[in-house]
Design an enzyme around this catalytic site. Structure first.
Site, PDB file in Angstrom:
ATOM      1  CE  LYS A  54      -7.469   1.137  -0.068  1.00  0.00           C
ATOM      2  NZ  LYS A  54      -6.487   0.289  -0.760  1.00  0.00           N
ATOM      3  CD  GLN A  98      -6.374  -3.203  -2.034  1.00  0.00           C
ATOM      4  OE1 GLN A  98      -6.507  -2.019  -2.332  1.00  0.00           O
ATOM      5  NE2 GLN A  98      -5.939  -3.586  -0.855  1.00  0.00           N
ATOM      6  CG  ASP A 121      -1.665   2.293  -3.952  1.00  0.00           C
ATOM      7  OD1 ASP A 121      -2.020   2.645  -2.819  1.00  0.00           O
ATOM      8  OD2 ASP A 121      -2.069   1.260  -4.513  1.00  0.00           O
TER       9      ASP A 121
HETATM   10  N1  GUN Z   1      -2.830  -3.999  -0.337  1.00  0.00           N
HETATM   11  C1  GUN Z   1      -2.617  -3.744   0.974  1.00  0.00           C
HETATM   12  N2  GUN Z   1      -2.334  -2.431   1.147  1.00  0.00           N
HETATM   13  C2  GUN Z   1      -2.374  -1.855  -0.065  1.00  0.00           C
HETATM   14  C3  GUN Z   1      -2.181  -0.513  -0.528  1.00  0.00           C
HETATM   15  O1  GUN Z   1      -1.904   0.420   0.231  1.00  0.00           O
HETATM   16  N3  GUN Z   1      -2.301  -0.334  -1.857  1.00  0.00           N
HETATM   17  C4  GUN Z   1      -2.599  -1.342  -2.703  1.00  0.00           C
HETATM   18  N4  GUN Z   1      -2.706  -1.059  -3.997  1.00  0.00           N
HETATM   19  N5  GUN Z   1      -2.791  -2.583  -2.314  1.00  0.00           N
HETATM   20  C5  GUN Z   1      -2.681  -2.832  -0.997  1.00  0.00           C
END
Ligand code: GUN
Length: 282
Positions: A54, A98, A121
């Site tokens: 990211k 995350q 998100d």
């Molecule tokens: N863990 C796995 N996929 C995601 C996501 O799209 N966002 C977040 N915050 N955690 C994740």
């Protein structure tokens, strides 16, 4: 193999190139670039990889990113405090905690504490509620990526039968809402669904987001259907989707592979959301 393979890497790259242009325009107007802040609690290796990717994507799009890596023993209150501080920090446009978080922390409480205007998100109750009501808000990245793939493939959703396997807050529920908003007839399946393959075979569009490697085979696919595999299951044989690719590709009209399908779209849509969040703030 009959099916066309949907190239998420290429579609994701096109989205990211568009975001880079938007970032340049934003910077010319505002004299700053959007800032995404990520948070990881603990040292889950998969989370480390996702978040590193990211940050790399932010950099390539000309955006800023910062990271807080907190120890595995961090308390819920400590995390809530950090999320609160990021919420009031004028320089922060996007906040991403995350998941998963360690057991001592309730993920729902933490997500609910994120400023909805910075919730890139799209997981806060406010943004989930806006989506449920068909109102504009920040949409979860993976579901947004699924819709972008379908749009890119030119799939007519109006009146189509769409079947979604999985009912998670991260994917199954929001992607169902988006498909419904696009006027598809949506069926949601889950672990208690009887005759899963038979229900799946209704789908002109089949979205697999159950988190069970190889759950869906050829018998779950309507001939000519578009199959979007959201599964990212780490197995001894590497990353596997929820769909048995080889089997399903013999029946489907188009299918997204794992890896290289939905995965690259999730990051691309995170960038889209971060620029949108920056633009929407005054
Ligand atoms: N863990 C796995 N996929 C995601 C996501 O799209 N966002 C977040 N915050 N955690 C994740």
């Amino acid at each position: 193999m009959a099916a066309r393979v949907i190239d998420g890497k290429a579609v994701g790259a096109a989205v990211r190139a568009r975001v880079a242009e938007e970032v340049a325009a934003y910077e010319a107007e505002r004299g700053r670039t959007p800032l995404l802040v990520t948070v990881i609690v603990g040292d889950d290796p998969a989370s480390e990889i996702y978040v590193r990717n990211k940050h790399r994507a932010c950099e390539e799009a000309g955006m800023r990113s910062a990271h807080h890596g907190l120890p595995a023993g961090t308390s819920e209150n400590e995390l809530l405090e950090l999320v609160g501080e990021l919420g009031v920090d004028r320089d922060v446009d996007g906040i991403l905690v995350q998941l998963p978080v360690p057991d001592q922390i309730d993920p729902d409480r933490v997500v609910a504490a994120i400023d909805p205007a910075k919730d890139v998100d799209g997981l806060t109750p406010v943004n989930a509620g806006l989506l449920a009501h068909g109102m504009p808000g920040l949409v979860p990245c993976t579901p947004a990526g699924v819709m972008e793939l379908l749009r890119h493939e030119g799939i007519e959703l109006e009146g189509a039968e769409a079947v979604v396997v999985g009912r998670s807050k991260l994917v199954g529920v929001p992607v169902s809402r988006l498909l419904l908003a696009a006027n598809a007839t949506v069926t949601m399946c889950h672990s208690r669904t009887r005759d899963l393959a038979e229900v799946c075979r209704r789908g002109d569009v089949l979205v697999a987001a159950a988190g069970v490697p190889g759950l869906l085979g050829a018998d779950a696919v309507k001939p000519g259907a578009v199959v979007i595999d959201v599964g990212t299951n780490r197995t001894d044989d590497g990353l596997r989707g929820d769909v048995d690719f080889e089997a399903a590709a013999g029946v489907a009209g188009a299918i997204s592979p794992v890896p290289g399908g939905v995965g690259p779209m999730t990051i691309a849509m995170l960038l889209v959301n971060t620029v949108a969040a920056a633009r929407a703030r005054v």
